[in-house]
Design a protein around this motif. Structure first.
Motif, PDB file in Angstrom:
ATOM      1  N   TRP A  77     -23.742  14.917  35.517  1.00  0.00           N
ATOM      2  CA  TRP A  77     -24.925  14.279  36.075  1.00  0.00           C
ATOM      3  C   TRP A  77     -25.654  13.533  34.968  1.00  0.00           C
ATOM      4  O   TRP A  77     -25.318  13.655  33.786  1.00  0.00           O
ATOM      5  CB  TRP A  77     -25.831  15.313  36.739  1.00  0.00           C
ATOM      6  CG  TRP A  77     -26.838  14.690  37.678  1.00  0.00           C
ATOM      7  CD1 TRP A  77     -26.577  13.800  38.682  1.00  0.00           C
ATOM      8  CD2 TRP A  77     -28.257  14.902  37.673  1.00  0.00           C
ATOM      9  NE1 TRP A  77     -27.743  13.465  39.314  1.00  0.00           N
ATOM     10  CE2 TRP A  77     -28.792  14.115  38.721  1.00  0.00           C
ATOM     11  CE3 TRP A  77     -29.108  15.681  36.905  1.00  0.00           C
ATOM     12  CZ2 TRP A  77     -30.149  14.070  39.003  1.00  0.00           C
ATOM     13  CZ3 TRP A  77     -30.463  15.653  37.184  1.00  0.00           C
ATOM     14  CH2 TRP A  77     -30.970  14.850  38.228  1.00  0.00           C
ATOM     15  N   VAL A  78     -26.677  12.756  35.322  1.00  0.00           N
ATOM     16  CA  VAL A  78     -27.386  11.958  34.329  1.00  0.00           C
ATOM     17  C   VAL A  78     -28.178  12.822  33.354  1.00  0.00           C
ATOM     18  O   VAL A  78     -28.505  12.382  32.251  1.00  0.00           O
ATOM     19  CB  VAL A  78     -28.332  10.952  35.015  1.00  0.00           C
ATOM     20  CG1 VAL A  78     -27.538   9.929  35.802  1.00  0.00           C
ATOM     21  CG2 VAL A  78     -29.321  11.676  35.931  1.00  0.00           C
ATOM     22  N   GLN A  79     -28.505  14.045  33.752  1.00  0.00           N
ATOM     23  CA  GLN A  79     -29.156  14.997  32.866  1.00  0.00           C
ATOM     24  C   GLN A  79     -28.377  16.300  32.850  1.00  0.00           C
ATOM     25  O   GLN A  79     -27.536  16.547  33.711  1.00  0.00           O
ATOM     26  CB  GLN A  79     -30.599  15.269  33.324  1.00  0.00           C
ATOM     27  CG  GLN A  79     -31.583  14.156  33.010  1.00  0.00           C
ATOM     28  CD  GLN A  79     -33.004  14.562  33.373  1.00  0.00           C
ATOM     29  OE1 GLN A  79     -33.336  14.748  34.529  1.00  0.00           O
ATOM     30  NE2 GLN A  79     -33.857  14.698  32.371  1.00  0.00           N
ATOM     31  N   VAL A  80     -28.654  17.133  31.856  1.00  0.00           N
ATOM     32  CA  VAL A  80     -28.048  18.463  31.783  1.00  0.00           C
ATOM     33  C   VAL A  80     -28.913  19.412  32.600  1.00  0.00           C
ATOM     34  O   VAL A  80     -30.135  19.454  32.446  1.00  0.00           O
ATOM     35  CB  VAL A  80     -27.964  18.958  30.328  1.00  0.00           C
ATOM     36  CG1 VAL A  80     -27.397  20.372  30.282  1.00  0.00           C
ATOM     37  CG2 VAL A  80     -27.102  18.016  29.494  1.00  0.00           C
ATOM     38  N   ILE A  81     -28.276  20.177  33.490  1.00  0.00           N
ATOM     39  CA  ILE A  81     -29.004  21.155  34.302  1.00  0.00           C
ATOM     40  C   ILE A  81     -28.464  22.542  33.989  1.00  0.00           C
ATOM     41  O   ILE A  81     -27.273  22.803  34.130  1.00  0.00           O
ATOM     42  CB  ILE A  81     -28.853  20.868  35.800  1.00  0.00           C
ATOM     43  CG1 ILE A  81     -29.438  19.497  36.131  1.00  0.00           C
ATOM     44  CG2 ILE A  81     -29.539  21.951  36.628  1.00  0.00           C
ATOM     45  CD1 ILE A  81     -29.299  19.114  37.576  1.00  0.00           C
ATOM     46  N   ILE A  82     -29.345  23.435  33.548  1.00  0.00           N
ATOM     47  CA  ILE A  82     -28.989  24.831  33.310  1.00  0.00           C
ATOM     48  C   ILE A  82     -29.417  25.624  34.539  1.00  0.00           C
ATOM     49  O   ILE A  82     -30.604  25.674  34.864  1.00  0.00           O
ATOM     50  CB  ILE A  82     -29.694  25.383  32.059  1.00  0.00           C
ATOM     51  CG1 ILE A  82     -29.511  24.432  30.872  1.00  0.00           C
ATOM     52  CG2 ILE A  82     -29.175  26.772  31.712  1.00  0.00           C
ATOM     53  CD1 ILE A  82     -30.363  24.800  29.671  1.00  0.00           C
TER      54      ILE A  82
END
Length: 475
Positions: free
Chosen positions: A271-276
């Motif tokens: 995705w365009v950002q990292v998601i934790i």
């Protein structure tokens, strides 16, 4: 007005053309850009619209649109368009036209009709519900409380699908459309409840086949509601421990593991950002009517940009699935990998990560599996309910990869792109994996590649390589 957004993949040409609705389309586009869009086009993508108004409140209405792959989108029949919504306020002048948009992506054309009216609500604020900043930024579809109340039969206890740390989840059927939904009532009596509510909405914009889709939300008299696609089969925890007559076959278990890994890889690296996610466990792994797996519950999730150390301010999650953190204040993508490793072992073994009443050797799942591997019989840990119809190579891969992912040293865990490659048999686990799993720290000469990669391409090799041997120290 009418707008065409067209992309020619052969010429790598993006054109935007604007013209009044009763005037033929001009030959010269308003905007033009030569750009190769293929790097931005994923296997699964959605077409949507967004608008902003600055400091004023406004209404933007899409009256019609069409979309076409590899061709020209059908022309919209203007006579069949709905009327532009009005609020019967005499001081607002009625709009004189509508806006039509057409989009083409690698031969894709989308035609949309919009109202250009800028509705200024300086009076009669009772016609609108107050929107907070986060709703303007993230707001998906907002459901009416009346529809949700009808769908869930008044939020009856008989409609409860489950209960979580922040509220209850009800099943329901929307009136008129008859679409089945799941409605999560978020506890609003604490700041944590509101944080979870906003986090779910922000991340609910994601679209992936292995992530639960957020349809929208509702706020009513201080109550917070999240509306999801209904997952009629419930969660994985129910299948593992609460439905003895419906045990999962090995093929189903292996597919569940691969689906969860695919969804988590998307969150971490695609995705365009990292998601934790921060709360990977069977209770948050849901199954639809066709037993397709989707990862849900993003109330504890955190976002950060790629290339930035994605460490959260504090540890969150469920006991047994939380990775060892020395200062107990940080979590990262490797924490999700740890949780997935525990879940992989749990699915294969059919038991909880921690059994307080078990013997010392079997109390902790990871320790028990490692001990059986060291004794030369790792397959004895498999769940008896699987039966004899399983692929031994796959089961062995899941057990060993589960131990690698749940390693107490974060630097030794693979990233999610590598995990997916292992599960797809595109990459092979290292030959000296047992030594790697037994390591308690990163020794001099231990080269780890791919763990902090910013892109999947940089993780195309196996993530671990040992250049010297060392004595086993156990876990």
């Amino acid at each position: 007005m009418q707008v065409w957004i067209e992309y020619d993949s052969k010429r790598r040409q993006l054109n935007v053309t604007l013209h009044p609705i009763r005037v033929p389309k001009p030959k010269v586009p308003l905007l033009s850009l030569q750009k190769d869009l293929s790097p931005f086009l994923l296997e699964y993508m959605y077409v949507g619209f967004s608008s902003s108004t600055g400091t004023l409140t406004a209404s933007h209405d899409i009256l019609g649109w069409t979309f076409k792959m590899n061709g020209t989108a059908p022309v919209i029949d203007l006579s069949r368009l709905p009327k532009v919504p009005r609020f019967n306020q005499p001081w607002i002048q009625s709009p004189k036209g509508v806006l039509t948009i057409s989009l083409t992506v690698s031969g894709v054309i989308l035609l949309i009709v919009l109202s250009p009216g800028l509705w200024l609500f300086l009076k009669r604020k009772k016609l609108l519900e107050v929107l907070e900043d986060w709703e303007v930024q993230f707001g998906p579809h907002r459901f009416s409380f009346k529809d949700l109340h009808t769908a869930t039969k008044g939020f009856k206890d008989t409609e409860i699908l489950g209960k979580g740390g922040f509220g209850k989840v009800y099943k329901g059927t929307l009136p008129v459309s008859n679409v089945e939904i799941a409605v999560k009532m978020v506890s609003h009596d604490s700041r944590q409840g509101m944080r979870e509510f906003i986090a779910e909405i922000a991340i609910g914009q994601l679209r992936h086949p292995n992530l639960v889709r957020l349809q929208g939300y509702c706020r009513h008299k201080g109550e917070l509601y999240l509306v999801y696609d209904c997952m009629p089969k419930g969660n994985l925890d129910k299948f593992l421990y609460h439905q003895p007559m419906m045990s999962l076959e090995w093929s189903q278990r292996f597919k569940i593991i691969k689906d969860v890994a695919s969804g988590l890889c998307y969150l971490h690296q695609q995705w365009v950002q990292v998601i934790i996610h921060r709360d990977i466990k069977p209770a948050n792994i849901l199954l639809d009517a066709n037993m397709k797996t989707k990862l849900g519950d993003f109330g504890l999730a955190k976002l950060c940009d790629h290339g930035i150390d994605p460490q959260t301010s504090h540890v969150a999650g469920t006991l047994g699935y939380i990775s060892p953190v020395k200062n107990r204040k940080k979590a990262s993508t490797s924490s999700d990998v740890f949780s997935l490793g525990v879940v992989m072992l749990e699915i294969a073994c059919g038991r909880k990560p921690i059994l307080p009443r078990a013997s010392q050797s079997e109390m902790v799942l990871t320790d028990w599996v490692l001990e059986c591997w060291e004794n030369g019989d790792i397959m004895q840990v498999l769940d008896d309910n699987i039966g004899q119809e399983y692929v031994e190579e796959q089961a062995e891969l899941v057990l060993k990869l589960g131990l690698l992912c749940s390693h107490p040293v974060a630097a030794i865990r693979p990233n999610m792109f590598s995990v997916v490659k292992f599960l797809d048999s595109v990459a092979q686990l290292p030959d000296n994996l047992l030594n790697i799993v037994q390591a308690r720290e990163v020794y001099p000469g231990l080269e780890i590649s791919g763990e902090t990669a910013d892109s999947p391409e940089s993780s195309s090799i196996a993530p671990l390589t040992f250049t010297e041997s060392f004595v086993s120290h156990g876990r």
